[in-house]
Motif scaffolding. Structure first.
Motif: not given
Length: 528
Positions: A291-303, A38-46
């Motif tokens: 989680a706001f900070s962590m997921f938000g950060a990873m979403f845009f850093l990949t772009f 579950v947790m991998l799928d929350g971040t691996v997609v980034s």
């Protein structure tokens, strides 16, 4: 004689205690594998998002829903899943969740359109919701009181490591196999978790609860859906648009109706008394902000890595390696620090470190080197770990055992809500900033004005740093256009990280109000 015989005989088995027998560490292995998926799928997609966007012709809003749809489905069903586990058995729900998660992962990988991909991601999130609250409840049933905190620490470390490892795993798979493989990998992991779970996990349930608050489920789901939908669509509709305001108003009204109903329901979905303990209430909010900070950060850093710097998916994942490696060291240290200093100092210090990391990330630019992102990523590992471990112990350690499934659902739902909100809010901020600065950069580059519909396409590309192909155009024009795209995206990303910095500071201040909670079944809960 009868009295003497009674004294010498061993006590009869305790039905309540029998649920704690079995193989505690194998139970921990099974639930950790499930939570890891579950947790991998929350971040691996980034890491896969840029490639998915290109191959399926997806917009920024579509890609936000790939992440937020999954997290939102998790969030709205986690508490319900916890109650279902209390009623019908946490093992049963866990096994169903494992099987469903693996099957929907297979369906996502076979999807040939962004619409189907998002739909299966939402369904995947629903099955993922069956896993997480069940995991905590099963651990609580399997381990004796004196070892429970150790088990929770390992479980918390699994969450942190899985989240951090996602970008690297995703980079390896996307670059060497395909974006579909980041979902296909869940199938063999799910099979192993399913076999181990069926063989070693003992059933656990709270028999005193007898009904599901379905009205509460509907109201909570509706309120959260309206809120996230409004935030994600606001850049497209406009914040003053009637549709945006309507969804926001709907979130407030339905949310208020949910709270009111919880005070009236005979067996509420979320017993509001759970939050009468200050540590439980603050721990829940801290999970949201972390989680706001962590997921938000990873979403845009990949772009940023793949779009602005032109890195491959693997190289992008390796850029995040300092955070992954840092989690290995930081997670156990966080548990030790909380045991020694208590949650107030440890969690507050962690969020201040997170704030410093977010501020450093807000300074990234076109010419930034590896070290410029490596240092804040390493700091982020040591900032987030105390919150992941500490907030989990705060919430679970203070919840009544008969509500263990509900408490697990609240704890994990808070994390998914934070991740969904981080992706949605920061996405809206970035998109709004890009739309604001793009015309100025375009004019400064002395590029020919475009019709509104074409300019809208440039704006969409700039929102996630996507290069714009211009067949037949001189190289100087192509470079100028993409330079404008990258500069506009950078300004949006920098503003997003500045907002995250403020959120982390707020969380650090809030952690100062955490107080020591009662012990769980005689076991110390590492609180100060």
């Amino acid at each position: 004689m009868a009295q003497a015989k009674t004294v010498t005989m061993p006590p009869p088995p305790d039905p309540g205690r029998s649920s704690r027998q079995g193989h505690p560490w194998l139970t921990l292995l099974a639930v950790s594998l499930g939570v890891m998926m579950v947790m991998l799928d929350g971040t691996v997609v980034s890491i896969a998002n840029p490639v998915i966007g290109r191959e399926l012709n997806a917009s920024l809003s579509d890609l936000q829903w790939v992440t937020s749809g999954y997290l939102l489905a998790l969030a709205v069903f986690l508490i319900t899943a916890g109650k279902l586990g209390d009623l019908f058995g946490h093992k049963r729900l866990f096994v169903i969740g494992i099987a469903g998660f693996a099957l929907t992962s297979l369906a996502i990988g076979l999807s040939d359109s962004i619409t189907w991909l998002i739909a299966f991601r939402v369904l995947q999130g629903l099955f993922g919701a069956l896993l997480q609250p069940a995991a905590l409840a099963l651990l609580r049933a399997a381990f004796p009181a004196e070892k429970l905190n150790m088990a929770i620490g390992v479980w918390g470390a699994t969450i942190g490591l899985s989240s951090a490892a996602g970008p690297i795993v995703g980079g390896l798979l996307v670059e060497n196999v395909s974006w579909q493989s980041v979902f296909f990998i869940n199938v063999p992991v799910g099979i192993v978790a399913l076999i181990v779970g069926l063989l070693v996990i003992k059933e656990s349930r709270a028999a005193s609860l007898s009904r599901i608050d379905w009205l509460g489920v509907v109201l909570l789901s509706g309120a959260m859906f309206c809120m996230v939908w409004a935030i994600i669509k606001a850049p497209e509709y406009g914040w003053g648009d009637a549709r945006t305001l309507g969804f926001l108003a709907g979130a407030v009204v339905i949310g208020a109706a949910f709270v009111y109903w919880q005070t009236k329901a005979a067996e509420p979905l979320i017993p509001l008394s759970l939050f009468s303990n200050v540590s439980v209430a603050i721990g829940t909010v801290l999970m949201v902000l972390m989680a706001f900070s962590m997921f938000g950060a990873m979403f845009f850093l990949t772009f940023y890595f793949q779009g602005v710097h032109g890195l491959s998916p693997l190289d992008s994942g390796l850029r995040m390696l300092p955070m992954s490696a840092g989690m290995i060291v930081a997670s156990p240290l966080a548990g030790m620090a909380i045991g020694r200093f208590g949650p107030k100092i440890t969690i507050s210090a962690g969020m201040l470190i997170t704030a410093v990391s977010m501020f450093m990330l807000s300074r990234l630019g076109l010419e930034s080197e590896y070290i410029d992102s490596a240092i804040p990523f390493a700091l982020l590992a040591f900032g987030l770990s105390p919150v992941m471990v500490g907030a989990t112990e705060i919430i679970v350690g203070n919840a009544p055992e008969e509500l263990s499934g509900v408490a697990g659902g609240v704890q994990q739902s808070a994390m998914q809500v934070g991740g969904s909100m981080g992706t949605a809010v920061l996405g809206a901020i970035v998109a709004a900033r890009v739309a604001d600065v793009l015309p100025g950069h375009w004019a400064a580059a002395k590029l020919q004005p475009l019709p509104p519909e074409q300019m809208a396409g440039v704006n969409e590309a700039a929102s996630y740093a996507q290069a714009i192909p211009i067949p037949g155009a001189p190289e100087s024009i192509v470079q100028a256009v993409n330079g404008v795209v990258h500069m506009s995206f950078l300004e949006g990303m920098q503003l997003g990280f500045t907002v995250s910095t403020g959120v982390a500071v707020l969380a650090a201040l809030l952690a100062l109000f955490v107080r020591a909670g009662r012990k769980t079944e005689g076991a110390p809960v590492h609180m100060g």
